[in-house]
Design a protein around this motif. Structure first.
Motif, mmCIF file in Angstrom:
data_model
loop_
_atom_site.group_PDB
_atom_site.id
_atom_site.type_symbol
_atom_site.label_atom_id
_atom_site.label_comp_id
_atom_site.label_asym_id
_atom_site.label_seq_id
_atom_site.Cartn_x
_atom_site.Cartn_y
_atom_site.Cartn_z
ATOM 1 N N ILE A 138 0.867 -1.184 0.000
ATOM 2 C CA ILE A 138 0.000 0.000 0.000
ATOM 3 C C ILE A 138 0.898 1.226 0.000
ATOM 4 N N SER A 139 0.559 2.204 -0.836
ATOM 5 C CA SER A 139 1.359 3.425 -0.929
ATOM 6 C C SER A 139 0.646 4.562 -0.210
ATOM 7 N N ALA A 140 1.369 5.191 0.726
ATOM 8 C CA ALA A 140 0.840 6.369 1.429
ATOM 9 C C ALA A 140 1.401 7.602 0.732
ATOM 10 N N LYS A 141 0.613 8.203 -0.140
ATOM 11 C CA LYS A 141 1.113 9.281 -0.993
ATOM 12 C C LYS A 141 0.797 10.638 -0.381
ATOM 13 N N GLY A 142 1.781 11.517 -0.401
ATOM 14 C CA GLY A 142 1.565 12.851 0.139
ATOM 15 C C GLY A 142 2.856 13.597 0.403
ATOM 16 N N HIS A 143 3.927 12.857 0.727
ATOM 17 C CA HIS A 143 5.214 13.524 0.957
ATOM 18 C C HIS A 143 5.786 14.025 -0.366
ATOM 19 N N LYS A 144 6.196 15.275 -0.377
ATOM 20 C CA LYS A 144 6.835 15.825 -1.565
ATOM 21 C C LYS A 144 8.353 15.753 -1.456
ATOM 22 N N GLU A 145 8.851 15.507 -0.210
ATOM 23 C CA GLU A 145 10.298 15.486 0.008
ATOM 24 C C GLU A 145 10.684 14.251 0.811
ATOM 25 N N SER A 146 11.941 14.188 1.205
ATOM 26 C CA SER A 146 12.492 13.003 1.863
ATOM 27 C C SER A 146 11.804 12.683 3.185
ATOM 28 N N VAL A 147 11.645 11.371 3.442
ATOM 29 C CA VAL A 147 11.091 10.870 4.701
ATOM 30 C C VAL A 147 12.243 10.289 5.517
ATOM 31 N N THR B 48 11.918 16.097 5.735
ATOM 32 C CA THR B 48 12.439 17.437 5.450
ATOM 33 C C THR B 48 11.334 18.485 5.301
ATOM 34 N N GLU B 49 10.068 18.058 5.280
ATOM 35 C CA GLU B 49 8.981 19.037 5.167
ATOM 36 C C GLU B 49 8.615 19.656 6.520
ATOM 37 N N LYS B 50 9.241 19.155 7.613
ATOM 38 C CA LYS B 50 9.105 19.735 8.962
ATOM 39 C C LYS B 50 7.716 19.531 9.570
ATOM 40 N N VAL B 51 6.876 18.709 8.955
ATOM 41 C CA VAL B 51 5.547 18.436 9.505
ATOM 42 C C VAL B 51 5.446 16.949 9.830
ATOM 43 N N VAL B 52 4.618 16.628 10.823
ATOM 44 C CA VAL B 52 4.301 15.232 11.136
ATOM 45 C C VAL B 52 3.012 14.892 10.389
ATOM 46 N N ARG B 53 3.103 13.897 9.526
ATOM 47 C CA ARG B 53 1.904 13.451 8.797
ATOM 48 C C ARG B 53 1.359 12.199 9.468
ATOM 49 N N VAL B 54 0.035 12.122 9.564
ATOM 50 C CA VAL B 54 -0.627 10.972 10.192
ATOM 51 C C VAL B 54 -1.448 10.256 9.116
ATOM 52 N N TRP B 55 -1.320 8.903 9.077
ATOM 53 C CA TRP B 55 -1.940 8.102 8.015
ATOM 54 C C TRP B 55 -2.749 6.955 8.620
ATOM 55 N N ASP B 56 -3.665 6.450 7.809
ATOM 56 C CA ASP B 56 -4.272 5.149 8.088
ATOM 57 C C ASP B 56 -3.515 4.137 7.233
ATOM 58 N N PRO B 57 -2.672 3.312 7.840
ATOM 59 C CA PRO B 57 -1.828 2.422 7.038
ATOM 60 C C PRO B 57 -2.624 1.338 6.311
ATOM 61 N N ARG B 58 -3.882 1.125 6.703
ATOM 62 C CA ARG B 58 -4.684 0.095 6.035
ATOM 63 C C ARG B 58 -5.129 0.538 4.649
ATOM 64 N N THR B 59 -5.214 1.857 4.448
ATOM 65 C CA THR B 59 -5.670 2.370 3.149
ATOM 66 C C THR B 59 -4.636 3.284 2.490
ATOM 67 N N GLY B 60 -3.681 3.788 3.278
ATOM 68 C CA GLY B 60 -2.716 4.747 2.749
ATOM 69 C C GLY B 60 -3.250 6.166 2.725
ATOM 70 N N SER B 61 -4.411 6.402 3.355
ATOM 71 C CA SER B 61 -5.007 7.742 3.304
ATOM 72 C C SER B 61 -4.475 8.628 4.429
ATOM 73 N N LYS B 62 -4.355 9.927 4.131
ATOM 74 C CA LYS B 62 -3.890 10.914 5.112
ATOM 75 C C LYS B 62 -5.030 11.267 6.061
ATOM 76 N N THR B 63 -4.696 11.391 7.348
ATOM 77 C CA THR B 63 -5.737 11.806 8.297
ATOM 78 C C THR B 63 -5.467 13.182 8.882
ATOM 79 N N MET B 64 -4.207 13.557 9.029
ATOM 80 C CA MET B 64 -3.920 14.920 9.522
ATOM 81 C C MET B 64 -2.448 15.277 9.285
ATOM 82 N N LYS B 65 -2.181 16.571 9.471
ATOM 83 C CA LYS B 65 -0.822 17.103 9.323
ATOM 84 C C LYS B 65 -0.558 18.003 10.515
ATOM 85 N N LEU B 66 0.572 17.792 11.225
ATOM 86 C CA LEU B 66 0.868 18.544 12.445
ATOM 87 C C LEU B 66 2.088 19.440 12.233
ATOM 88 N N ARG B 67 1.899 20.740 12.436
ATOM 89 C CA ARG B 67 2.981 21.698 12.221
ATOM 90 C C ARG B 67 3.510 22.208 13.560
#
Length: 763
Positions: free
Chosen positions: A212-221, A238-257
Motif C-alpha cells: 500500500i502506498s501512502a502518498k503525500g510527501h513531496k520530500e524526503s522521509v 524534510t517538510e518539517k511536519v508530522v503526517r498521520v496516516w491510516d496504514p490500512r488504506t494509505g489515506s492521510k488523516t492529519m498534518k501537524l505543524r
C-alpha cells in the motif's frame, strides 16, 4: 544523509556505465565486528525464561549482525550480508522475521535465527530507504520510508510468500538473490495473499504483491512510527511536519505543524493517542493526536535530536542526537537528566529491561544503565533540570557554563567494533593502497590479495605516503572508496584490464620472467577461485549438464554481441591462481555485483556455491575467468623515437617511430641498440611499421627486445658488448624504468617519447 554512489547500486548513479561493475570489499578481521557506524538496533527477547536474548545491529558497513546477549558480554552469532550499501534501519516483524532497509533502495527479509540467509528482497523504492516501523501486535505489518518521498505499508507474510513457482520478480532465499533452494518449495506450502488486504496487482512487481502506498510527501522521509495494532502511522522528514496516516488504506488523516527543521525521529504510544517527535531544530515535541496539536515542547538538547525511546508507559523519554548526549525526560513534570555523554553522535536507542542500547556513528555499541522499569529511581540521584520550551533555552544555558553532570560515567559493557577507514591513497604501483582509520592507525593493503601487508600504527599518513612513493607509471585499473568503512575496490570493464606487469616483477615462479600478467584478470581468478572449484565439482557430478550450467560456449555467443574480444596469449595456465593473487579464506573479501537479472547482491567469496551464472555475474567477468578472454584495451603501447645523442658517432638503423608495450624496461631498449650495433647484418626485430616483434608471428609482444630470440644462434658478440646509456631530456635513465614511467616522469609531454642513446666511454 549524504549522497554517494553506492558500491554496487547503479540505479541512481549519475554517471552512466554501459557494463555492470564488479566490486570486492576487503576485511582484515574475523568478520565478527562492524567496521562502520551503527545506524539501527533491534532487541529480540526470548519467550521462555531461560532462553537467549538477541540484539540485532545494522551498520553503515552494509551488514547486520546478531548478538547473543549475556550478563556482561555479547557474542556475534551471525552476520546478515546481502545489502550493497548502508543498512539504515531494522525491525522485527512477528516472532522471527527481521526486516532491514538500505541505501541500496531495497528492503530485505531474514529469518532472525538463521545463519544469515536473506529470504526475500523487496524492490519498490526509487531512492535510499531510510526508516522502518512495525506494528507490535499486527505482526505482519511493516512500513518503509525513504528519500524519494515514498511511504509503503507492507504485509510481510504476503510479500515474502511466492505466488507461483515461476515467480521471480523478487529474489529467492539466497543472500545475493541468486535462485537456489527456494525454487524447491512444494506447491502445497504456498499460501495465497489474504483477501482482507484488498491489494490489487501492479505491474511494478510481477510477483503479484504490491505494498500500500501512502502518498503525500513531496520530500524526503526520515522517520516513521506505528501503533501496536497497525491502525495508525506517523511520518516525518524534510517538510518539517508530522503526517498521520491510516496504514490500512494509505489515506492521510492529519498534518501537524510546529517544528522548524527536519523531523528525524518519531514515537507513538501503544494506543496511538500520543506522538513524540525529535527534530534537527533540537526540540522534542509531544503531540495529542486526538486534539491534533502539540501539547508540550522540551528544549533538552543543544543540537539535532536523532533518536528517541520511551518507557513502556510512555511516561518518560530517552533522547540522543548530534550533541553526543543521552537524556532522560519526565514528560509530565518536564524534569530532565543527562544520563551520559558519548564521543560520537547518537543514531538510535533501544530499551532493554533496565538498560538501554546506544548506537552511534562509531562501530561499537554500548549498553548503559537506564532504569527503564522505574525511571524515577534515576531522578532520586539529583542533578536534574527543568526542560525549557524554547529551542534556544538549553543552548543558552550551556553557553553560561551550567552544563549538567552526567549520571553515569561508564557503560555496563560495550560490543566493540573495528575502526572505520576514513582516508586512503592508491600508490603508484597500483597494487598497494595506504589507509588511515578512525583510531589514527595507518596500514598498507595489497589489493590483489586483499590483505594488510604492513601496519604502521599511529604515524603521519602524509609522511608515510611520501616514504612509499615510487617513480612508476601503471594505468589506473581500479578505483577505491571507503563509504562502507572498509576498502571497496571497483573493477569496470574495459579500463580494469589496462594494467600489466612482468611475472618476474610479481615474483611468480614457474612462468617465464618476461611473461605479461594482466592484474585484473589474475585478481578475478583469485576472487572466483572458490566459485570455480565449486563449479567444477557440480559439472563433475552432473553427467549430463543439459544447459543447466553456463558453458564457455554460451558466454561466447552472448559476449560477442557486446564487443570485440581479444584472447589472452597466455592461456596455458588459465585456471592457476598465482601467489600474488591468492585471497585470504580467513578474512575473505565480499563480492558486490549484479548480472542480467535480480539486481545487485553481496556475498563472501567463500560462500559462492558454483551455481551462480550470467544472471548473477557480469558477462565480462565470466568471459575472462572461464574463457580467458579480455576486451580490447587501449593505450597498452607506447610510441617513441630512438636517436643518437648529440655528438655521438654511434648510429643504428631505425625506421622512424618505434612502438613497444608500455611496461617494456629500458634495459630492453639498451639490448636492442647493442644488437643493432654489433650484428653485421640487419635483423628482423623491427617490422616495417617500427613495431618491436621478435619473430613471434607478428604479435605485439612485451619481449620485443633482447629476449630469447636474440639469445640463441647469434655470434659470440657478448665479449665485445659495449656499454650503452639511454637518456631522455638529457637525463640518464635507470635500466629498470618502463617506457610508461619515463613518459610520465621524465618526458612529461603529450608528443611521442624521444629517447637518446650513447656509448659510455672507458668501460
Amino acid at each position: 544523509m549524504h549522497r554517494v554512489g553506492s558500491a554496487g547500486n547503479n540505479a541512481n548513479s549519475n554517471r552512466p556505465r554501459k557494463e555492470k561493475r564488479l566490486t570486492y570489499v576487503l576485511d582484515d578481521t574475523d568478520g565478527t565486528k562492524h567496521c562502520a557506524g551503527i545506524n539501527c538496533l533491534a532487541v529480540l527477547k526470548s519467550s521462555v525464561s531461560d532462553g537467549c536474548n538477541y540484539l540485532f545491529t545494522g551498520s553503515r558497513d552494509g551488514t547486520l549482525k546478531r548478538w547473543v546477549l549475556g550478563e556482561d558480554a555479547a557474542t556475534c552469532s551471525a552476520t546478515f550480508e546481502s545489502h550493497v550499501d548502508w543498512v539504515n534501519d531494522t525491525v522485527i516483524a512477528g516472532d522471527n522475521t527481521l526486516v532491514s532497509c538500505s541505501s541500496d533502495t531495497t528492503l530485505k527479509t531474514w529469518n532472525c535465527l538463521s545463519d544469515g540467509t536473506c529470504t526475500r528482497t523487496l524492490r519498490q523504492h526509487s531512492d535510499y530507504v531510510t526508516c522502518l516501523a512495525a506494528a507490535e501486535k499486527n505482526t505482519n505489518v511493516v512500513a518503509s520510508g525513504g528519500l524519494g518521498g515514498e511511504v509503503f505499508v507492507w504485509d510481510i507474510d504476503a510479500a515474502v510468500t511466492p505466488l507461483s513457482k515461476s515467480s521471480d520478480a523478487m529474489e529467492d532465499d539466497c543472500s545475493n538473490g541468486i535462485n537456489g533452494s527456494a525454487n524447491s518449495i512444494p506447491i502445497s506450502s504456498l499460501r495465497p495473499i489474504s483477501s482482507s488486504n484488498s491489494i490489487t496487482a501492479h505491474t511494478a512487481q510481477s510477483h503479484g504483491y504490491v505494498p500500500i502506498s501512502a502518498k503525500g510527501h513531496k520530500e524526503s522521509v526520515y522517520a516513521l512510527a506505528m501503533n501496536d495494532c497497525g491502525t495508525l502511522l506517523v511520518s516525518g522528514g524534510t517538510e518539517k511536519v508530522v503526517r498521520v496516516w491510516d496504514p490500512r488504506t494509505g489515506s492521510k488523516t492529519m498534518k501537524l505543524r510546529g517544528h522548524t527543521d527536519n523531523i528525524r525521529t518519531l514515537l507513538l504510544d501503544s494506543t496511538g493517542r500520543y506522538c513524540l517527535s525529535g527534530s534537527s531544530d533540537s526540540m522534542i515535541r509531544l503531540w495529542d493526536l486526538g486534539q491534533q496539536r502539540c501539547v508540550h515542547s522540551y528544549a533538552v538538547h543543544t543540537d539535532s535530536v536523532w533518536a528517541l525511546a520511551s518507557t513502556p508507559t510512555f511516561s518518560h523519554v530517552y533522547s540522543g542526537g548530534r550533541d553526543l548526549s543521552l537524556y532522560l525526560t519526565d514528560l509530565t513534570t518536564r524534569e530532565s537528566l543527562l544520563l551520559c555523554t558519548k564521543e560520537h553522535p547518537i543514531l538510535q536507542l533501544a530499551l532493554h529491561d533496565d538498560s538501554i542500547w546506544v548506537a552511534t556513528t562509531d562501530s561499537s555499541v554500548h549498553r548503559w544503565p537506564a532504569e527503564g522499569r522505574n525511571p524515577q529511581k534515576v531522578f532520586q540521584r539529583g542533578g536534574s533540570f527543568l526542560a525549557g520550551n524554547l529551542s534556544f533555552s538549553r543552548a543558552r544555558v550551556s553557553l553560561e557554563g551550567s552544563t549538567p553532570t552526567p549520571v553515569y560515567k561508564e557503560p555496563i559493557f560495550t560490543i566493540p567494533g573495528t575502526p572505520a577507514i576514513v582516508q586512503h591513497e592508491i600508490l603508484n604501483n597500483r597494487r598497494h593502497v595506504l589507509t588511515k582509520d578512525t583510531a589514527g592507525s595507518v596500514k598498507l593493503w595489497e589489493i590483489t590479495r586483499g590483505v594488510v601487508i604492513d601496519d604502521y600504527g599511529q604515524v603521519s599518513f602524509d609522511e608515510k605516503k611520501e616514504q612509499l612513493f615510487e617513480m612508476v607509471s601503471i594505468p589506473a585499473w581500479f578505483t577505491v572508496d571507503t563509504r562502507l568503512g572498509s576498502l571497496s575496490v571497483h573493477l569496470d570493464t574495459p579500463q580494469c584490464f589496462s594494467a600489466e606487469m612482468y611475472s618476474a616483477d610479481l615474483n611468480i615462479t614457474g612462468k617465464p620472467e618476461d611473461d605479461k600478467v594482466n592484474l585484473a584478470r589474475e585478481t578475478l581468478k583469485g576472487l572466483l577461485a572458490h566459485w570455480m572449484a565449486k563449479r567444477r565439482q557440480r559439472l563433475g557430478s552432473q553427467a549430463s549438464a543439459n544447459g543447466d550450467v553456463l558453458t564457455g560456449k554460451d558466454i561466447t555467443a552472448r559476449s560477442l554481441g557486446h564487443s570485440r574480444i581479444e584472447v589472452d596469449g597466455n592461456a596455458e595456465n588459465d585456471s592457476m591462481v598465482y601467489p600474488p593473487f591468492e585471497f585470504s579464506i580467513v578474512s575473505p573479501p565480499s563480492i558486490v555485483t549484479e548480472g542480467s537479472q535480480g539486481g545487485p547482491w553481496r556475498k563472501k567469496i567463500t560462500e559462492l556455491d558454483g551455481t551462480e551464472d550470467e544472471k548473477d555475474f557480469p558477462w565480462w567477468v565470466l568471459d575472462c575467468v572461464l574463457n580467458n578472454r579480455l576486451p580490447p584495451r587501449e593505450n597498452t603501447k607506447c610510441s617513441f623515437y630512438l636517436h643518437p645523442c648529440e655528438g655521438s658517432n654511434v648510429q643504428i638503423l631505425t625506421q622512424g617511430k618505434l612502438s613497444a608495450p608500455r611496461i617494456l624496461r629500458i634495459h630492453k631498449v639498451v639490448n636492442y641498440v647493442i644488437e643493432k650495433m654489433v650484428l653485421d647484418k640487419p635483423i628482423d626485430s623491427v617490422n616495417t611499421d617500427g613495431t618491436f616483434a621478435p619473430g613471434l608471428g607478428g604479435q605485439l609482444q612485451h619481449s620485443a627486445v633482447g629476449d630469447g630470440s636474440f639469445r640463441s644462434g647469434l655470434k659470440p658478440w657478448q665479449k665485445l658488448r659495449p656499454s650503452i646509456e639511454i637518456l631522455c631530456n638529457n637525463q640518464v635513465l635507470s635500466p629498470d624504468m618502463s617506457l610508461a614511467t619515463v613518459r610520465a616522469y621524465i618526458w612529461k609531454k603529450p608528443e611521442d617519447l624521444v629517447l637518446n642513446y650513447r656509448v659510455i666511454q672507458g668501460r
